[in-house]
Scaffold this motif. Structure first.
Motif, short mmCIF file in Angstrom:
data_model
loop_
_atom_site.label_atom_id
_atom_site.label_comp_id
_atom_site.label_asym_id
_atom_site.label_seq_id
_atom_site.Cartn_x
_atom_site.Cartn_y
_atom_site.Cartn_z
N VAL A 70 24.77 -19.83 4.63
CA VAL A 70 24.48 -18.86 3.58
C VAL A 70 23.18 -18.17 4.00
O VAL A 70 22.18 -18.82 4.28
CB VAL A 70 24.29 -19.54 2.21
CG1 VAL A 70 23.88 -18.50 1.16
CG2 VAL A 70 25.57 -20.24 1.79
N ILE A 71 23.24 -16.84 4.06
CA ILE A 71 22.10 -16.08 4.57
C ILE A 71 21.45 -15.32 3.42
O ILE A 71 22.09 -14.53 2.74
CB ILE A 71 22.55 -15.08 5.66
CG1 ILE A 71 23.32 -15.80 6.76
CG2 ILE A 71 21.35 -14.33 6.23
CD1 ILE A 71 23.97 -14.85 7.76
N ALA A 72 20.17 -15.57 3.21
CA ALA A 72 19.40 -14.83 2.22
C ALA A 72 18.73 -13.64 2.92
O ALA A 72 18.20 -13.77 4.03
CB ALA A 72 18.35 -15.73 1.59
N CYS A 73 18.78 -12.48 2.27
CA CYS A 73 18.15 -11.28 2.87
C CYS A 73 17.67 -10.35 1.76
O CYS A 73 18.01 -10.52 0.58
CB CYS A 73 19.13 -10.56 3.79
SG CYS A 73 20.59 -9.88 2.98
N GLN A 74 16.90 -9.36 2.18
CA GLN A 74 16.39 -8.36 1.23
C GLN A 74 17.29 -7.14 1.15
O GLN A 74 17.31 -6.44 0.14
CB GLN A 74 14.98 -7.93 1.64
CG GLN A 74 13.95 -9.04 1.65
CD GLN A 74 12.62 -8.56 2.19
OE1 GLN A 74 12.12 -7.50 1.82
NE2 GLN A 74 12.04 -9.33 3.10
N GLY A 96 15.42 -12.67 17.41
CA GLY A 96 15.43 -12.24 16.01
C GLY A 96 16.74 -11.67 15.54
O GLY A 96 16.86 -11.25 14.38
N LEU A 97 17.76 -11.62 16.43
CA LEU A 97 19.08 -11.10 16.06
C LEU A 97 20.08 -12.25 16.07
O LEU A 97 20.27 -12.91 17.09
CB LEU A 97 19.51 -9.99 17.03
CG LEU A 97 20.65 -9.07 16.60
CD1 LEU A 97 20.67 -7.80 17.45
CD2 LEU A 97 22.02 -9.74 16.71
N HIS A 98 20.73 -12.48 14.94
CA HIS A 98 21.69 -13.56 14.77
C HIS A 98 23.08 -12.96 14.59
O HIS A 98 23.32 -12.26 13.60
CB HIS A 98 21.32 -14.44 13.58
CG HIS A 98 19.89 -14.88 13.58
ND1 HIS A 98 19.45 -16.00 14.26
CD2 HIS A 98 18.78 -14.33 13.01
CE1 HIS A 98 18.15 -16.15 14.09
NE2 HIS A 98 17.72 -15.14 13.34
N LEU A 99 23.98 -13.20 15.52
CA LEU A 99 25.30 -12.60 15.51
C LEU A 99 26.34 -13.58 14.99
O LEU A 99 26.38 -14.74 15.43
CB LEU A 99 25.68 -12.14 16.93
CG LEU A 99 27.10 -11.59 17.11
CD1 LEU A 99 27.27 -10.27 16.37
CD2 LEU A 99 27.41 -11.40 18.60
N SER A 121 17.39 -17.47 6.45
CA SER A 121 16.80 -16.31 5.81
C SER A 121 16.45 -15.26 6.85
O SER A 121 15.86 -15.58 7.89
CB SER A 121 15.53 -16.71 5.03
OG SER A 121 14.94 -15.58 4.43
N VAL A 122 16.85 -14.00 6.59
CA VAL A 122 16.48 -12.87 7.44
C VAL A 122 16.06 -11.73 6.51
O VAL A 122 16.24 -11.80 5.29
CB VAL A 122 17.66 -12.41 8.34
CG1 VAL A 122 18.08 -13.50 9.30
CG2 VAL A 122 18.84 -11.93 7.51
N VAL A 153 11.94 -7.13 13.32
CA VAL A 153 12.61 -7.37 12.04
C VAL A 153 13.71 -8.41 12.28
O VAL A 153 14.50 -8.29 13.22
CB VAL A 153 13.22 -6.07 11.49
CG1 VAL A 153 13.93 -6.32 10.16
CG2 VAL A 153 12.14 -4.99 11.33
N SER A 154 13.79 -9.43 11.42
CA SER A 154 14.84 -10.44 11.58
C SER A 154 16.15 -9.90 10.99
O SER A 154 16.17 -9.38 9.87
CB SER A 154 14.43 -11.74 10.89
OG SER A 154 14.13 -11.53 9.52
N VAL A 155 17.23 -10.04 11.76
CA VAL A 155 18.50 -9.39 11.42
C VAL A 155 19.65 -10.37 11.62
O VAL A 155 19.70 -11.10 12.62
CB VAL A 155 18.74 -8.15 12.32
CG1 VAL A 155 20.06 -7.48 11.96
CG2 VAL A 155 17.60 -7.16 12.19
#
Length: 410
Positions: free
Chosen positions: A157-161, A130-133, A2-3, A26-28
């Motif tokens: 699977v990445i959950a985000c807003q 906090g940055l996931h590439l 989750s980011v 901010v998580s990205v």
């Protein structure tokens, strides 16, 4: 996983935005379909970006400006002239001096080598907390009122807003959202390269209008590897030519290519030599009719693309990044929804008018100047001269070139 934000596209706009957000806590997740270019020992290739004064803030906040391994070169003056190939330019010209823009004098912008920015981005991605590439990676995006899911093929699977589309002009996410666009073809091709020259440029950027399109020379810094032994005086060239003629110029040997470039450039830099590679790009303009959809924001070339006549294309993308980053960081601090309708509506309201104005201005300028009609030439030369003599209007143009709306230091 989750980011808070997923950014699709790790180019200059998407990559810089990711670094800016992560540096603010901010998580990205940053995702790109392509392999990031290996830039450990990049060769000089002639490509450079004109970074406006107003865009520098984003690169600084992203932690990139101070780690550029090739020092940016300031643009101190801009000269706009009109003419024909092989002839002296019209005496009625427009000259912008950065010291006349009002407030504290600072450069209009800086020339940054493309390889230097790419190298800085590649180094920053794994070092930024906090940055996931994910690159190269294929991803499928599902958006709903409650949030978004980004499914990485053979990955998490990445959950985000919020999902940010920074994938370029042919953005799959924009098409998936059904956002219409307006496109304008120009029948022109930009030839991009660099030249080494005899005399120093003194930070002067030249925009010389010719019947086939504008010819720009932009002041780069000294290069240690542009040619054997180094090159103390280097300029980036953006040469607009009719598409039907561009291939012939691209095929010329270095000597003949340099002579053709010199006919358009004029003698003020002395003898010139072509250095690095040559690149060509078919020119068109594109503007998205809206910049947002459910849990989706468009940024950079996914939202707009303009004629390079004013060197503002990337800077518009960076200004998108500045606005979007400010809104997201504020929302996070206030524990608000970073992908909610209120934020996305505000983002579009902040960016669409500026981009539409630059879209219209660059299109109009190209149509006005890419013609050799005598009456049109006479009128536009008088217009150039009038702007040069009108202080308030001239300062307005200078501030727009800087990417600021108020006098520097005000």
């Amino acid at each position: 996983m989750s980011v808070q934000v997923c950014i699709m596209g790790a180019g200059p706009v998407g990559g810089t935005l990711a670094c800016r957000l992560a540096s603010a806590g901010v998580s990205v997740a940053l995702i790109d379909q392509a392999v990031l270019p290996p830039m450990e020992n990049p060769a000089f290739d002639g490509r450079a970006y004109a970074i406006a004064a107003g865009s520098r803030t984003l690169l600084e906040d992203a932690g990139l400006w101070d780690v550029l391994d090739v020092p940016p070169n300031p643009i101190l003056d801009i000269r706009v002239s009109d003419g024909r190939i092989g002839r002296p330019p019209s005496r009625l010209h427009l000259h912008f001096d950065h010291r006349e823009a009002g407030g504290d004098p600072r450069p209009f912008g800086w020339m940054v080598e493309a390889r230097s920015l790419r190298k800085a981005l590649n180094a920053r991605f794994p070092a930024q907390a906090g940055l996931h590439l994910f690159a190269p990676a294929k991803a499928a995006v599902e958006r709903s009122d409650d949030g978004a899911l980004v499914r990485i093929e053979d990955g998490p699977v990445i959950a985000c807003q919020l999902v940010v589309a920074a994938e370029g002009r042919n953005s799959p996410l924009r098409e998936q959202a059904g956002i219409p666009v307006t496109r304008i073809p120009y029948g022109q091709t930009a030839i991009v390269c660099a030249v080494s020259h005899e005399y120093p440029h003194h930070g002067l950027a030249l925009e010389h209008f010719l019947p086939a399109g504008p010819f720009a020379a932009l002041p780069m810094g000294p290069s240690a590897d542009a040619e054997p032994g180094g090159a103390p005086h280097v300029s980036a060239i953006v040469w607009t030519e009719r598409t039907k003629d561009a291939a012939a110029f691209m095929a010329l040997d270095d000597g003949r290519f340099a002579r053709e470039a010199a006919r358009r450039l004029g003698p003020h830099l002395g003898a010139i030599r072509a250095v690095g590679r040559r690149w060509s790009y078919n020119l068109s303009a594109m503007i998205a009719h809206r910049y947002a959809d459910t849990r989706l924001a468009l940024a950079g070339d996914a939202a707009h693309g303009i004629h390079p006549i004013a060197g503002q294309g990337l800077n518009l993308g960076f200004r998108d990044g500045i606005a979007l980053a400010d809104l997201i960081v504020e929302a996070v601090r206030n524990n608000a929804d970073v992908g909610g309708k209120a934020l996305l509506t505000q983002y579009q309201r902040m960016r669409q008018p500026d981009n539409l104005l630059m879209f219209a201005m660059t299109d109009g300028i190209d149509r006005l100047f890419s013609t050799d009609r005598r009456m049109v030439r006479a009128v536009r030369d008088l217009g150039i001269n009038a702007v040069d003599r009108l202080g308030p209007m001239k300062r307005m143009f200078m501030r727009r070139a800087m990417g600021v709306t108020a006098p520097p230091g005000s």
